[in-house]
Each structure stands twice: as structure tokens, then as C-alpha cells.
Design a protein around this motif. Structure first.
Motif, PDB file in Angstrom:
ATOM      1  N   ILE A   1       0.840  -1.216   0.000  1.00  0.00           N
ATOM      2  CA  ILE A   1       0.000   0.000   0.000  1.00  0.00           C
ATOM      3  C   ILE A   1       0.867   1.256   0.000  1.00  0.00           C
TER       4      ILE A   1
ATOM      5  N   VAL B   1       1.756   4.600   1.981  1.00  0.00           N
ATOM      6  CA  VAL B   1       1.667   5.137   3.346  1.00  0.00           C
ATOM      7  C   VAL B   1       2.023   6.613   3.300  1.00  0.00           C
TER       8      VAL B   1
ATOM      9  N   PRO C   1      -2.133   6.116   3.165  1.00  0.00           N
ATOM     10  CA  PRO C   1      -2.910   5.564   2.049  1.00  0.00           C
ATOM     11  C   PRO C   1      -3.766   6.617   1.337  1.00  0.00           C
ATOM     12  N   PHE C   2      -3.775   7.824   1.874  1.00  0.00           N
ATOM     13  CA  PHE C   2      -4.609   8.894   1.280  1.00  0.00           C
ATOM     14  C   PHE C   2      -3.954  10.226   1.618  1.00  0.00           C
TER      15      PHE C   2
ATOM     16  N   ARG D   1      -3.543  13.239   3.561  1.00  0.00           N
ATOM     17  CA  ARG D   1      -3.867  13.251   4.973  1.00  0.00           C
ATOM     18  C   ARG D   1      -3.588  14.618   5.594  1.00  0.00           C
TER      19      ARG D   1
ATOM     20  N   GLU E   1     -14.479   8.498   5.823  1.00  0.00           N
ATOM     21  CA  GLU E   1     -14.424   8.827   4.394  1.00  0.00           C
ATOM     22  C   GLU E   1     -15.199  10.143   4.219  1.00  0.00           C
TER      23      GLU E   1
ATOM     24  N   GLY F   1      -4.935  13.728  10.654  1.00  0.00           N
ATOM     25  CA  GLY F   1      -5.053  12.317  10.297  1.00  0.00           C
ATOM     26  C   GLY F   1      -6.248  12.014   9.416  1.00  0.00           C
TER      27      GLY F   1
ATOM     28  N   VAL G   1      -8.899  12.364   6.082  1.00  0.00           N
ATOM     29  CA  VAL G   1      -8.738  12.393   4.621  1.00  0.00           C
ATOM     30  C   VAL G   1      -9.081  13.785   4.093  1.00  0.00           C
ATOM     31  N   LEU G   2      -8.191  14.331   3.265  1.00  0.00           N
ATOM     32  CA  LEU G   2      -8.469  15.608   2.624  1.00  0.00           C
ATOM     33  C   LEU G   2      -9.648  15.418   1.669  1.00  0.00           C
TER      34      LEU G   2
ATOM     35  N   MET H   1      -0.149  15.672   4.048  1.00  0.00           N
ATOM     36  CA  MET H   1       0.830  14.682   3.631  1.00  0.00           C
ATOM     37  C   MET H   1       0.176  13.878   2.510  1.00  0.00           C
TER      38      MET H   1
ATOM     39  N   ASP I   1       5.316   8.891   2.419  1.00  0.00           N
ATOM     40  CA  ASP I   1       6.189   8.224   3.378  1.00  0.00           C
ATOM     41  C   ASP I   1       6.712   6.909   2.784  1.00  0.00           C
TER      42      ASP I   1
ATOM     43  N   GLU J   1      -9.213   6.045  13.519  1.00  0.00           N
ATOM     44  CA  GLU J   1      -8.725   5.790  12.163  1.00  0.00           C
ATOM     45  C   GLU J   1      -7.809   4.562  12.092  1.00  0.00           C
TER      46      GLU J   1
ATOM     47  N   LEU K   1      -8.336  -2.339   4.410  1.00  0.00           N
ATOM     48  CA  LEU K   1      -8.002  -0.917   4.535  1.00  0.00           C
ATOM     49  C   LEU K   1      -9.075  -0.042   3.881  1.00  0.00           C
TER      50      LEU K   1
ATOM     51  N   ARG L   1     -11.133   3.392   3.165  1.00  0.00           N
ATOM     52  CA  ARG L   1     -10.627   4.746   2.984  1.00  0.00           C
ATOM     53  C   ARG L   1     -10.776   5.550   4.273  1.00  0.00           C
ATOM     54  N   GLY L   2      -9.696   6.243   4.629  1.00  0.00           N
ATOM     55  CA  GLY L   2      -9.688   7.036   5.856  1.00  0.00           C
ATOM     56  C   GLY L   2      -8.981   6.323   6.992  1.00  0.00           C
ATOM     57  N   LYS L   3      -8.784   4.989   6.839  1.00  0.00           N
ATOM     58  CA  LYS L   3      -8.146   4.221   7.905  1.00  0.00           C
ATOM     59  C   LYS L   3      -6.639   4.100   7.661  1.00  0.00           C
ATOM     60  N   ILE L   4      -5.906   3.891   8.724  1.00  0.00           N
ATOM     61  CA  ILE L   4      -4.471   3.587   8.593  1.00  0.00           C
ATOM     62  C   ILE L   4      -4.156   2.400   9.508  1.00  0.00           C
TER      63      ILE L   4
ATOM     64  N   ALA M   1      -3.811  10.605  16.660  1.00  0.00           N
ATOM     65  CA  ALA M   1      -3.253  11.892  16.256  1.00  0.00           C
ATOM     66  C   ALA M   1      -3.960  13.059  16.952  1.00  0.00           C
TER      67      ALA M   1
ATOM     68  N   ALA N   1       6.534  11.001   9.589  1.00  0.00           N
ATOM     69  CA  ALA N   1       6.997   9.980   8.652  1.00  0.00           C
ATOM     70  C   ALA N   1       7.279   8.698   9.409  1.00  0.00           C
ATOM     71  N   VAL N   2       6.563   7.629   9.080  1.00  0.00           N
ATOM     72  CA  VAL N   2       6.780   6.396   9.831  1.00  0.00           C
ATOM     73  C   VAL N   2       8.139   5.801   9.522  1.00  0.00           C
ATOM     74  N   THR N   3       8.702   6.134   8.357  1.00  0.00           N
ATOM     75  CA  THR N   3       9.974   5.511   8.003  1.00  0.00           C
ATOM     76  C   THR N   3      11.154   6.086   8.757  1.00  0.00           C
TER      77      THR N   3
END
Lengths: 400, 400
Positions: free
Chosen positions: A46, A48, A50-51, A53, A88, A104, A106-107, A140, A145, B191, B199, B201-204, B255, B367-369
């Protein structure tokens, strides 16, 4: 009996590396993956995030609506809804419209920026903006990411908490890892008893069973200690046959040469002896055989000798079965003082490491306490008789 | 609500260190002791070896009987029996007598040396000796290796394979170790979903649940991941109450600030808030509370922030509960390039270590990374605005 297969260490290692034993792969749940070794490359399934944000609490806007905003010429946008994290969005922004959005979330369609709530003024269903914003401010973008398809972790990676967290981040709940090699461990000797048992005169407590089992575990394998075989054919054969249920069998010899001879003849009867004796000190009596395609090691009885040979011969095999390299970790250190070795014998001398210095432990292989102090073994080539104080030496690390 | 308890890091640590939580001790079988931390000093209950032991296969003799032996004047001794490893000798040597003895066997009464069988000649019940020997030759005296009562391992020692082997050598089958602290881990947020779930939409995907659980395990604790609490009082309260069955509760915030406020008010209702906000970046929203004598931590939601605060605040507590020091490991490194910090804020900047160089990871806490690349965090004092390239910095290691 093939009692004359004494080979150099390199040849013994070549034989072990060519044994018909391959890494096995299994799938485990992510919750059980800590400490395991990946058997596959992991690519992110996926994006990250995923949308697109929101990264702040505030108002989603079309940035171009704000470009003329100033203190003297505020822009007023109509707030047409709220978007919370996890939802959503059910709205789409048109010209002159905004939506309350939480971090966090969704835009919504139409929006391309989020303005923090602290720098605007809310009045009823209107929001008053006195500063322009720009596209992607407070946002974001999806995949910023981790873009979908990114190589995240390579095959062979040992999974620590950072790696399992990363797998969780991309939603992976199961991973293929190398199966832990199952190692049967057998101690031998009529004089050997188990800890907790009554120490009758003439008996000594087993060391190698625990030492080898826990060394296997530290390397990442599964150890099955089968107890103590007595110095007779029936007892030894019974334990060896039981050991063949596992992937690898490790016996450690009692002090007597008789046990070694018995072990060798049983291996020869049931399978094949590949090596009988290695031209190293300690380790001359070490046996390597194969029964039903399964490697069987007969290691020396003295604990430090047993563990030296385990480190040299068995540890690389377990590493290989866990997806790593068939190799032994070596580092360079300086010798603390002059050491004499025997010409014509490759020697592995236990040493304690203190910074860059390797201090030889000169207790003799019979002393059980020498292994507890040893951080490694200096590899002294067979043509070397004297190593000088301060001389650079190769040390094999005695830890996993 | 006590929303103004923002304290410096040192004060937060003092508060945590003074929490009414003590290391617990349990007894485990030696087979289960690998990786555990000793809660007692271990003294050897026995001599090792437990008896005067033959170190070679040969003949037990009274050394004075051989002192006149030479090629031209051989000494002939009468062989009165055999002693094998594991047996209590049934014989006692008189003048002019010898006994066959195998390596590892008990030296019989009367004897004080063992001569290797290769250098003597056996004829019927006689052995012919052509060289003198001396007291203790071919013998390891009882307790030479480990005298009874020796301090073998100190309280606080982490048991590796060498240590468990040493315990086995002296016959110890059970040891007192520090109990693994039981840590409840809760993720929060509307979320957030678990890996493996669809997954929408809107979830992480949740990261902190896995990250904190596995970090606890790497430190030596037991982690119990209780799943995800939603952003409402009922859900949060239910999870917190469930968490109180364990020794420590760790929540990581969603968040949104709303969750933090809810968490704080639930802690205040059920117990006491000790800290609400720490004057560090990241970590300003961190909450520390106590309910029924159990510490509860509310860590930030962004993974790198969450794990930074875990490393700074929770890891020292777990170390202490495992019998270690309440402290964080720091090392000195040189900064790879100039860094600007915000005056008045103590900052912990994630860095990648390359030899002596610390390379800042400047991705932002969202950034999770960034946590996956980080080997540590540079501690930037609050009065520092600029750190120069090559400047020596203190790095807190981000591994356990």
C-alpha cells in the motif's frame, strides 16, 4: 571402521556446507515474528499514508481561494462540514468553501491544503482567513512516506521491533520466515549426571547438554536436549535414533576414547562417517557423519573444546539454515603477551577481550571455567610456533 | 483537570523512578533460564571437579614408588584393579601397587599421580615404568577448577549460554530470576486498524501497538497487546481497566488532541496524573499517571515520537524492574552536518549512525519511516540553537 578421516578444518567446513540440508520456510503471524529471519523480500502493498492526509487540526481549503488574503483584505470561506480521522469525507469543496478537518483525516475532494485552526477565525459557519496558503500545506500526500511497491525489508533481515513495526504500518499480518532448525542435543558418559541429581562420588554434572542447547537457541535454532547416553552401544544407539527425528544431531563425547569409537561405529552402521578427526586443537576427536541425510556431530567432551568446535563447525550450519551465510565472524585484535603454539597443529586459543587486546586464557581445556571467561578464540595457523606480544591476531567471536 | 503539569525530562524521570513498583523475583528451571536476569548471587555449592580426577587414561600410582625408575632400572608395579569414569573406586593402593584408571575417573586412595598408558608397558597383572613421575601428575585435584563457595555469577547477570552452562556444571537446576514485567499495550484512534484488516478509505494501519509490544519484549518484558481503543470514553476506559491487570499500561495516542484529553480525564478519575506534558520535542503531549499503584503512560501517536518517548521514559523502568539500572545508554558521536534546533526546547533528533558519525534523519515526526532508519537520538539541550558539522553530540541508542 573409517578411523583415519582426519582432515584440515577447511575441508571439514566444505563437507558440512555441502550437506544435503536446506533452509526451510514457514509462515508466521506478525505477532510471532520478532527475532525471526525473513525468507522473502517485503514490498509495501500500500501507499503510506494511504490517502492525502491532514497533518494539523484546521480547515481544508482550495489554496487558490486564499491567495489574495491579507489582514486588510480577509477571505471568508463557507464551512460546509467536518471531517474526522477515520472517516471517508462525504463532501467536496467548491469555490469559496472550506471544511473543518482533524489531524489524520482524509483531505476532501476539491481541497489541496489545510490551514491550522489557530491562525484563522471561525464565525458561525464561516471561517476568516488573513494569510494565503499554498498547495499541500498541512497535507501529507498519499505515498509520501512509503510509496506502494517500495522494497521495505530484504530476505535475510532479522526482525527487530522496528522491522515488525514497519510491517504493521503497511498492514502485513503474516510473513515468511526461515524455520528454526531443530537440533537434538545428547550428552554422553557414565560419569555424567544432570543438575538437580544427587552427586554421588565419581559423578560430575553435565555441562555440554545445557551449553550446546542454549548456544543453539541463542543462534536462533530450536534445541531438544535428549539427556545423557551411557557409554554402551544400546544407550548411544537409542539416543542417536531418537535424535534423527530432528534436523541435526549433536553428541558431545564423554572423556573416554571408547565412547568416540562406539559413536563412530554406530554412525557407520546407520549411515556414513564424513570426517573422523579434524587437524585442529582442540577438536582432533570430532566426528561428522550423515544418517538418513541428517548431519550428526560428535563433539569433544571437555566443555571449552566442545564449544570451540560447536562455534567453528555447527554455528555456521545453523546460520545458513536461518538464511544467513555459512561463515564465522572474525575480528582483529592484538595479543596481550607472547604465546607458544605447537608447530603442525592449527590451534584455537581461548581469549578474553579487553578493548583491542586479546588476553589468552591458559587454563587447559579440562578447566570448565575457561569457556565462561572466553570472549573468543585466536586462530593460530599450524606453521606458527610463536606469537609475539602485541602481534595482530584473528579472533573468532564466542557469542552469537 | 490537571492540564498544566508540563515538566522537564529530568523531573519526569525522577517521578517515574519513584513510582511504587519493585522488581519481582521468581524461580525458574535452568532449562528456562536462558536470557533471564539473575536475582541472586550464585556461589558454587560444590567443588569442581568434585574429586581428584584422572586427566589421562593410564595407571594410578604412588609417585614415590617411581622416583628411582629409569630405562636401565625399571620399576614394576602390581596392577590391583581398574577404575572407570563414574565409579567409586573399591581399591586402595599400597606400596608397589598400581590401578588402571580411565580419564575422568576418581583417583583411588593411596595414589597421587596417573601415568599415561602410552609410556608404560603392561605385562599380565604388572605395569613396567621407566620414568619417574611426581605428585599430581595426570591428576586434577578436587576444586581446582571451581572451589566450593566461589562466587560464580552476580545478581543482575543476564544468563547467556555460557552462564547457564556454568550453572549446570555446579549442579544448579533452579535459579531465582527477575520476573518479566507484564506490560499492557493499547493503541488508540478511530482511524487505526490492525494489520490483516481491510483498509477502508480514511483508515491507517496501527504501528505503535506492534512497535511498543516488540520493544517491550526485546527489553526482556512480557507484552500484552490489548488492541485498539476508539476515541470515546467508554472504549478508552474499558481498555485502561483491562490494562490494570498488568504491571504497566502504555497507551499511544491517536493523532488527535481529543484522545489525550479523554485519556487524561479517565486517569484523573481512576487515579492520579503525575505528569501532563514533558518539555521535550517530541513528547510534549506525553502523560504519566498512576492508577492503583500501577504506572500508566500516554505516549504520542506518531510512531517515531512514540518510540522516542518509550526509549526515554519506559525503557529505563523496564530495565529497573529486570534488576538493572534506571538509566538510558548514551554514546558520543560526531554530527554529520549542521543542525538548527529551537531554543527553549530540548530536542531528540533521530540519527543514523555510520561509524563515529551521526547523520540526522530530517523527515519529520509524521513519517513512519524515520524510526526504521534511526539508530539513535541526539539529545539537543534546550539552550542550543545551532549544532555545527562535526560537533560532538550525545546519542541515546534506539535499540535494546
Amino acid at each position: 571402521m573409517a578411523f583415519l578421516k582426519v582432515v584440515p578444518l577447511e575441508e571439514a567446513l566444505k563437507i558440512i556446507n555441502s550437506l544435503p540440508l536446506k533452509p526451510k520456510i514457514e509462515e508466521v503471524a506478525l505477532e510471532e515474528a520478532l527475532g525471526r529471519v525473513l525468507a522473502e523480500d517485503i514490498h509495501s502493498p500500500i501507499d503510506v499514508p494511504p490517502f492525502d492526509r491532514a497533518t494539523v487540526d484546521g480547515y481544508a481549503v482550495r489554496s487558490q481561494d486564499t491567495w489574495n488574503a491579507s489582514e486588510s483584505n480577509p477571505v471568508v470561506l463557507k464551512v460546509i462540514g467536518e471531517i474526522h480521522a477515520g472517516e471517508e469525507p462525504q463532501i467536496e469543496l467548491g469555490e469559496g468553501e472550506a471544511a473543518y478537518i482533524s489531524t489524520g483525516a482524509v483531505l476532501p475532494k476539491g481541497a489541496d491544503a489545510v490551514i491550522e485552526f489557530e491562525i484563522v477565525e471561525r464565525k458561525g459557519d464561516e471561517v476568516i482567513i488573513t494569510k494565503p496558503t499554498y498547495p499541500q500545506a498541512g497535507v501529507m500526500k498519499a505515498g509520501t512516506d512509503i510509496p506502494k511497491g517500495t522494497l521495505l525489508l530484504k530476505k535475510g533481515t532479522k526482525l527487530g521491533f522496528k522491522e515488525t513495526a514497519l510491517l504493521s504500518a503497511v498492514g502485513i499480518s503474516k510473513v515468511k520466515v526461515f524455520a528454526k532448525p531443530k537440533v537434538a542435543v545428547i550428552s554422553t558418559g557414565n560419569e555424567v549426571i544432570l543438575p538437580g541429581e544427587d552427586l554421588k562420588r565419581g559423578k560430575i554434572y553435565d555441562i555440554n547438554g545445557r551449553a550446546v542447547s542454549d548456544a543453539v537457541r541463542e543462534l536462533g535454532g530450536e534445541a531438544y536436549f535428549l539427556g545423557i547416553a551411557r557409554d554402551n552401544e544400546e544407550s548411544l544407539k537409542e539416543k542417536i535414533l531418537e535424535g534423527l527425528k530432528y534436523d541435526i544431531v549433536i553428541l558431545s563425547g564423554g572423556a573416554s576414547g571408547g565412547t568416540r569409537d562406539l559413536t563412530a561405529s554406530i554412525i557407520e552402521e546407520l549411515g556414513e562417517i564424513k570426517v573422523h578427526g579434524i587437524a585442529i586443537q582442540p577438536g582432533k576427536p570430532t566426528i561428522i557423519g550423515v544418517i538418513d541425510g541428517k548431519p550428526i556431530f560428535g563433539l569433544p567432551g571437555y566443555p571449552t573444546s566442545c564449544l570451540t568446535n560447536f562455534t567453528l563447525l555447527v554455528a555456521p550450519l545453523i546460520r545458513k539454515l536461518l538464511g544467513g551465510e555459512f561463515e564465522t565472524q572474525r575480528i582483529k585484535k592484538k595479543l596481550a603477551h607472547k604465546v607458544f603454539s605447537v608447530k603442525g597443529r592449527r590451534q584455537f586459543l581461548p581469549v578474553k577481550l579487553e578493548g583491542e587486546i586479546a588476553k589468552p586464557i591458559l587454563k587447559g581445556s579440562g578447566a570448565v571455567t575457561s569457556f565462561i571467561e572466553a570472549d573468543g578464540f585466536v586462530d593460530i595457523p599450524e606453521n606458527v610456533e610463536i606469537l609475539e606480544e602485541g602481534e595482530e591476531v584473528e579472533v573468532i567471536l564466542f557469542r552469537f
